[in-house]
Each structure stands twice: as structure tokens, then as C-alpha cells.
Design a protein around this motif. Sequence first.
Motif, PDB file in Angstrom:
ATOM      1  N   HIS A  91      -6.971   9.819   2.689  1.00  0.00           N
ATOM      2  CA  HIS A  91      -6.622   8.406   2.533  1.00  0.00           C
ATOM      3  C   HIS A  91      -5.524   8.003   3.510  1.00  0.00           C
ATOM      4  CE1 HIS A  91      -9.117   7.991  -1.004  1.00  0.00           C
ATOM      5  NE2 HIS A  91      -8.508   9.003  -1.585  1.00  0.00           N
ATOM      6  N   SER A  92      -5.466   8.666   4.644  1.00  0.00           N
ATOM      7  CA  SER A  92      -4.372   8.433   5.584  1.00  0.00           C
ATOM      8  C   SER A  92      -4.416   7.038   6.207  1.00  0.00           C
ATOM      9  CB  SER A  92      -4.402   9.493   6.693  1.00  0.00           C
ATOM     10  OG  SER A  92      -5.648   9.459   7.377  1.00  0.00           O
ATOM     11  N   LEU A 130      -5.022   4.299   4.615  1.00  0.00           N
ATOM     12  CA  LEU A 130      -4.792   3.296   3.573  1.00  0.00           C
ATOM     13  C   LEU A 130      -3.738   2.273   3.966  1.00  0.00           C
ATOM     14  CD1 LEU A 130      -5.359   2.387   0.639  1.00  0.00           C
ATOM     15  CD2 LEU A 130      -3.506   3.893  -0.075  1.00  0.00           C
ATOM     16  N   LYS A 131      -2.720   2.708   4.687  1.00  0.00           N
ATOM     17  CA  LYS A 131      -1.597   1.828   5.004  1.00  0.00           C
ATOM     18  C   LYS A 131      -1.798   1.058   6.311  1.00  0.00           C
ATOM     19  CE  LYS A 131       1.008   5.446   4.835  1.00  0.00           C
ATOM     20  NZ  LYS A 131       2.195   6.331   4.932  1.00  0.00           N
ATOM     21  N   TYR A 160       1.256   2.558  -3.488  1.00  0.00           N
ATOM     22  CA  TYR A 160       0.000   3.117  -3.983  1.00  0.00           C
ATOM     23  C   TYR A 160      -0.257   4.481  -3.346  1.00  0.00           C
ATOM     24  CZ  TYR A 160      -4.968   3.534  -5.079  1.00  0.00           C
ATOM     25  OH  TYR A 160      -6.182   3.995  -5.517  1.00  0.00           O
ATOM     26  N   TYR A 161      -0.030   4.558  -2.043  1.00  0.00           N
ATOM     27  CA  TYR A 161      -0.270   5.805  -1.316  1.00  0.00           C
ATOM     28  C   TYR A 161       0.622   6.924  -1.846  1.00  0.00           C
ATOM     29  CZ  TYR A 161      -0.762   9.056   2.598  1.00  0.00           C
ATOM     30  OH  TYR A 161      -1.001  10.171   3.362  1.00  0.00           O
ATOM     31  N   SER A 162       1.849   6.597  -2.195  1.00  0.00           N
ATOM     32  CA  SER A 162       2.788   7.615  -2.666  1.00  0.00           C
ATOM     33  C   SER A 162       2.351   8.225  -3.990  1.00  0.00           C
ATOM     34  CB  SER A 162       4.191   7.005  -2.809  1.00  0.00           C
ATOM     35  OG  SER A 162       4.217   6.038  -3.846  1.00  0.00           O
ATOM     36  N   ALA A 175       0.816  -1.209   0.000  1.00  0.00           N
ATOM     37  CA  ALA A 175       0.000   0.000   0.000  1.00  0.00           C
ATOM     38  C   ALA A 175       0.854   1.265   0.000  1.00  0.00           C
ATOM     39  CB  ALA A 175      -0.937   0.007   1.207  1.00  0.00           C
ATOM     40  N   GLU A 176       2.080   1.164   0.461  1.00  0.00           N
ATOM     41  CA  GLU A 176       2.945   2.344   0.530  1.00  0.00           C
ATOM     42  C   GLU A 176       3.175   2.925  -0.861  1.00  0.00           C
ATOM     43  OE1 GLU A 176       4.833   5.407   1.834  1.00  0.00           O
ATOM     44  OE2 GLU A 176       4.245   3.872   3.287  1.00  0.00           O
ATOM     45  N   ILE A 208      -0.826   8.844  -4.785  1.00  0.00           N
ATOM     46  CA  ILE A 208      -2.040   9.642  -4.601  1.00  0.00           C
ATOM     47  C   ILE A 208      -1.668  11.125  -4.633  1.00  0.00           C
ATOM     48  CG2 ILE A 208      -3.874  10.242  -2.969  1.00  0.00           C
ATOM     49  CD1 ILE A 208      -3.814   7.395  -1.973  1.00  0.00           C
ATOM     50  N   LYS A 255      -4.073  13.001  -0.058  1.00  0.00           N
ATOM     51  CA  LYS A 255      -3.429  12.107   0.911  1.00  0.00           C
ATOM     52  C   LYS A 255      -4.111  12.172   2.276  1.00  0.00           C
ATOM     53  CE  LYS A 255       1.282  11.251  -0.734  1.00  0.00           C
ATOM     54  NZ  LYS A 255       1.094  11.500  -2.152  1.00  0.00           N
TER      55      LYS A 255
END
Length: 237
Positions: free
Chosen positions: A132-133, A135-136, A120-122, A117-118, A124, A129
Motif C-alpha cells: 500500500h505504499s 496510498l499517500k 490511515y497508512y500508519s 491518508a497518512e 496498516i 505497508k
Amino acid sequence: MWVVKDNTNGRYLNQIHDEIPMARFLHIVRDGRAVLNSMVGTIEPYGNGEVMARDPLTAARNWRNLVSRIGAFSKQHADLVLEVKYEDLVECPQEQLDRIRQFMGLETAAAPSLAGAEGYYSRIPDKEKGIHSLLKKEPLKVRSRAWMNELPETSRALFEHIAGDTLVSKGYSDVGRIKWKDLLARPHLMREYMRSVVRRYISWIGYLFNPDLLRKTITVKFLRQRDARAFEDRKGL
């Protein structure tokens, strides 16, 4: 396999199906009252500090209409639509992921590690962000029903007044059947209902004082109509 996550797709299922007949649709439906509770506590990432939802009546109509629209398409194309409850996905992720993979024609497999997920999060956008905090992190099961303690009684009642039947049809419980007579008999509900109506009309009137926004809105509507006509012309060929 390409996966496109966009709730606005629910408005154009027939068009997407006509253009891409092999497309399959995954509908993750969440209790609308929980959706409202989340939106009233979330700042719009591309706004001017306002929350994503202020009016329970508008939120209820949007949720009800989208769920109903997807439901109508699903009745006609049952083999192309899989409905998964958000609450079930949080409570039993492996079971629901197996259902999804089977629906997509994939072999069952263990749920992926959160380590992925890291990346994917990066990707966004920075403005998004904040919303979607989580997400991880592991799913917070307790949040599925947090709305029951956090959503104001008035907001819940007005939401159920508009979308109560749809909530029941999706198997959600604790739904109060708030009818017109109930609103009239409870002055605080009627006051909030009228405030909601006024806010709605004020937002419409606001277009008159914002020519740029009005122009953009008209342009978007015109383009949609033009695209729809072009789509119908292509179907007729």
C-alpha cells in the motif's frame, strides 16, 4: 456509517443482506487483466516470498466468479449495489466520489485531501505497508493500462480464454475471444495451459504432505458449513 473493505464479502452478499437488510454494497470492479498483472508483481505479505498470483487460469476463474456472483446479487437488489469502475475512479475521482456519496445518502463534497491518508497508512499492519505504499500519493493514471505492456501475451490469452465474456460484459475492450481451437492451434498456449493445470493439481496434492495445512483447511470448511446451517436455522425461526 461503517465502511468495511473486504473483497471476500462478495462471496456472502446474500447472507450479509439477510442479517443486515439496510447494508449497501459498493463494487469497485477492475479489468481482470490488470488485476492479474498487479498480483504477479506483488509479494504476498503473509507468505514465504511467493507472489500473490502465479497461475493466470486460477486468477481468471477467481475474478470471473466473484464478478459474476456480485452481478447476480445486483440484479436482485439493484438499489443496494453501486458498481464503480476502478479505471473511472482513477481518471475522474471527483465525479465517481459524487456518485458514491449520493448512493450512500450523503451530500456531495470535494474529494478529501491526501493529507489524511497518512493517519490511515500508519494503522496498516507493518507486513501490508509494502503493498500500500502508493496510498499517500496521487493516483497514477498511467498504471490503469500498464498491463497492456507488462502482462505476458500468454498470460493475457489464458486469462481471456477463461474470463473473456465477463470482461466484455463489463465494457472492457481489446478482449481476444480465445476458444479451445485457438489453444490447440497455438502450442505455446497449450503448453502453458497444461502447466497451469499441473500446478493446480500439485497444489492439491501438497495437502497430503502437509497434514497441518490439511487439518486447518478441513476445520475452516467444517466451520463454514456449521455456520451456514446455523444461519438457515435462524431464518426458519
